[in-house]
Design a protein around this motif. Structure first.
Motif, short mmCIF file in Angstrom:
data_model
loop_
_atom_site.label_atom_id
_atom_site.label_comp_id
_atom_site.label_asym_id
_atom_site.label_seq_id
_atom_site.Cartn_x
_atom_site.Cartn_y
_atom_site.Cartn_z
N SER A 17 19.29 -62.37 121.57
CA SER A 17 18.45 -63.20 120.90
C SER A 17 18.64 -63.58 119.52
N MET A 18 19.83 -63.07 118.95
CA MET A 18 20.07 -63.12 117.53
C MET A 18 21.18 -64.35 117.32
N GLY A 19 21.55 -64.85 118.31
CA GLY A 19 22.71 -65.80 118.04
C GLY A 19 24.03 -65.05 117.53
N LEU A 20 24.17 -63.89 117.84
CA LEU A 20 25.26 -62.83 117.45
C LEU A 20 26.03 -62.21 118.55
N ALA A 21 27.18 -61.98 118.73
CA ALA A 21 27.80 -61.41 119.94
C ALA A 21 28.51 -59.97 119.43
N PHE A 22 28.21 -58.94 120.28
CA PHE A 22 29.27 -57.91 120.07
C PHE A 22 30.43 -57.86 120.32
N THR A 23 31.47 -57.14 119.89
CA THR A 23 32.76 -57.39 120.05
C THR A 23 33.28 -56.25 120.83
N ALA A 24 33.36 -54.83 120.48
CA ALA A 24 33.78 -53.61 121.00
C ALA A 24 33.08 -52.31 120.37
N VAL A 25 33.06 -51.49 120.94
CA VAL A 25 32.39 -50.14 120.16
C VAL A 25 33.38 -49.45 119.55
N VAL A 26 33.14 -49.34 118.44
CA VAL A 26 34.21 -48.39 117.34
C VAL A 26 33.64 -46.92 117.31
N PHE A 27 32.29 -46.55 117.66
CA PHE A 27 31.81 -45.45 117.33
C PHE A 27 30.61 -45.03 118.32
N TYR A 28 30.81 -44.01 119.01
CA TYR A 28 29.61 -43.57 119.88
C TYR A 28 28.59 -42.73 119.03
N ASP A 29 27.47 -43.10 119.21
CA ASP A 29 26.79 -42.15 118.15
C ASP A 29 25.23 -42.09 118.90
N GLY A 30 24.50 -41.09 118.19
CA GLY A 30 23.05 -41.16 118.86
C GLY A 30 22.24 -40.56 117.55
N GLN A 31 20.87 -40.96 117.75
CA GLN A 31 20.17 -40.40 116.74
C GLN A 31 19.51 -39.22 116.56
N GLY A 32 19.55 -38.53 115.30
CA GLY A 32 19.26 -37.16 115.07
C GLY A 32 18.07 -37.05 114.17
N PHE A 33 18.20 -35.67 113.81
CA PHE A 33 17.11 -35.39 112.69
C PHE A 33 17.63 -34.22 111.86
N MET A 34 17.34 -34.32 110.46
CA MET A 34 17.89 -33.36 109.69
C MET A 34 16.70 -32.55 109.16
N VAL A 35 16.88 -31.39 108.70
CA VAL A 35 15.67 -30.90 108.14
C VAL A 35 16.12 -29.96 107.29
N PRO A 36 15.37 -29.18 106.19
CA PRO A 36 15.81 -28.26 105.49
C PRO A 36 16.14 -26.92 106.26
#
Length: 339
Positions: free
Chosen positions: A111-130
Motif C-alpha cells: 500500500s505504500m508504493g514501495l517494494a521489499f527486496t530481500a531479507v538481511v536480518f530475521y528478527d523478532g520483537q522483545g522486551f527489556m527490563v531492569p
C-alpha cells in the motif's frame, strides 16, 4: 516481410541476454553517488563514530550496492532517517534505497508504493527490563509502562500482545529512537520494547552496566528486516535484491573478502566461477558488468563476514547467528540462486 517462428524465438532469446538499466540506476550513474536511507543510530546496523563515519550491517549493504554499481563502496550519501521519515524519503526520491532496519509486512509492501527486496536480518520483537525487577517473562509485565517508538510495528505488536494476554500494558510513545532510549534508562518506563536486535544495540550503547538490564526471552512477532526501493523500477529492485543474494551465496560457497581474487583466478568450481563472473556474465542481465559481485565482496565481505563484524557474538551487540545462520547450518538465510 514474414518473420519465421525460429526468428521470433531468436529475437526473444536475445532479449534475455541483457537488461535495460532502469531510471534509478541511470540517475545514480549520472550523479556518481547512491543515496541510502539509514537509521539515525542503531549500533551494529547503522551508527556514526566521532568522525562521522557510518558502520553497521545496514551500512555494509549500502556499500556493497555502491561497489557493485559504481566500483567504489564510498560513493554513498548516507541519509539518517527517523522512523516517521523513512518511507516519505524513499517515496519522494530523497533516497534511492532504504537500508534501515525496517520490517517487511503486507501493508507496507502492498500500500505504500514501495517494494521489499530481500531479507538481511530475521528478527523478532522483545522486551527489556531492569534486571533488579526479577521479571523473567513478558507475560509478567501486567500493568507495566512500556517505552516504544511511534510509527513502528513495535507499537502495534505490543498492543496486540497486551490484549491477547490481558496485560493492560501502558505504552509511553516517543517520536524518536533516541528519546525512547533515554526515557527507559532514566526510569520513566518499567520496560522497553522494540526488535530484539535493537534492544541489544541500545543496551550495548546506552547502559552504564549492560548486566543491569535483561532482554526477556519472549519474542512476540516476526520481524524480517530488509532494504526497500520504490515500486515502478523493476530493474533497480533486481539490482538491490541480487546484491544481497550474492553476498549470501558467497558465504555458502566459501568466498570471502580475503580469497575472492584468488578464487576468481584459480577456481574450477562452476558455481563459484559463475558467481564471480569468470564463466558467465550475470551482471549483463542486471545492467551491470561481470565483476559486480566481486567488487561487492571485496568491499564488505560475504554475508557471514558482515554479520560477525557488526552484530556477531564478539561485538558489543553480541548476537548469535540463530535464525540468521545459513539454511545449510539450520538457519533461515537462504538466497535464491545467482544463475
Amino acid at each position: 516481410m514474414k518473420i519465421s517462428r525460429l526468428s521470433l524465438l531468436a529475437l526473444a532469446l536475445a532479449g534475455l541476454t541483457s537488461a535495460h538499466a532502469g531510471k534509478t540506476l541511470d540517475t545514480i550513474k549520472q550523479r556518481g553517488q547512491i543515496s541510502v536511507g539509514i537509521s539515525s543510530g542503531v549500533p551494529g546496523f547503522s551508527a556514526a563514530d566521532s568522525k562521522g563515519q557510518w558502520t553497521g550491517l545496514d551500512v555494509d549493504v549500502g556499500k556493497a550496492i555502491a561497489a557493485a554499481l559504481l566500483g567504489d563502496a564510498n560513493k554513498v550519501k548516507w541519509v539518517p532517517l527517523a522512523s516517521q521519515q523513512r518511507f516519505t524519503a524513499l517515496q519522494s526520491g530523497e533516497v534511492d534505497v532504504l537500508s534501515r532496519n525496517t520490517s517487511v509486512t503486507l501493508t507496507r509492501d502492498a500500500s505504500m508504493g514501495l517494494a521489499f527486496t530481500a531479507v538481511v536480518f530475521y528478527d523478532g520483537q522483545g522486551f527489556m527490563v531492569p534486571a533488579k525487577t526479577k521479571v523473567q517473562s513478558a507475560k509478567q509485565l501486567k500493568g507495566a509502562t512500556v517505552c516504544v517508538q511511534a510509527g513502528t510495528t513495535s507499537e502495534k505488536n505490543m498492543t496486540d500482545f497486551s490484549r491477547i494476554h490481558k496485560l493492560n500494558l501502558k505504552p509511553v510513545v516517543f517520536d524518536k529512537f533516541d528519546a525512547a532510549n533515554a526515557a527507559y534508562f532514566a526510569g520513566r518506563c518499567q520496560a522497553y520494547t522494540t526488535d530484539a536486535s535493537g534492544l541489544a544495540s541500545v543496551r550495548a550503547k546506552e547502559a552504564k552496566d549492560a548486566k543491569a538490564h535483561t532482554i526477556l526471552p519472549d519474542l512476540i512477532s516476526k520481524e524480517p528486516l530488509g532494504p526497500l526501493v520504490r515500486r515502478g523500477d523493476d530493474e533497480w529492485l533486481s539490482i538491490v535484491r541480487w546484491v544481497v543474494y550474492g553476498l549470501i551465496e558467497a558465504e555458502e560457497n566459501g568466498i570471502t573478502q580475503a580469497n575472492v581474487d584468488k578464487l576468481k583466478a584459480e577456481t574450477t568450481d562452476p558455481t563459484i566461477g559463475r558467481l564471480l563472473g569468470k564463466t558467465e556474465d550475470t551482471g549483463k542481465l542486471l545492467g551491470l558488468d561481470k565483476d559486480w559481485l566481486v567488487r561487492a565482496i571485496k568491499a564488505v565481505g560475504n554475508y557471514g563476514e558482515i554479520y560477525e563484524r557488526n552484530v556477531g557474538e564478539k561485538t558489543p551487540v553480541g548476537l548469535a547467528r540463530g535464525k540468521n545462520q545459513l539454511w545449510t547450518e539450520g538457519g533461515l538465510m537462504y538466497a535464491l540462486p545467482v544463475r
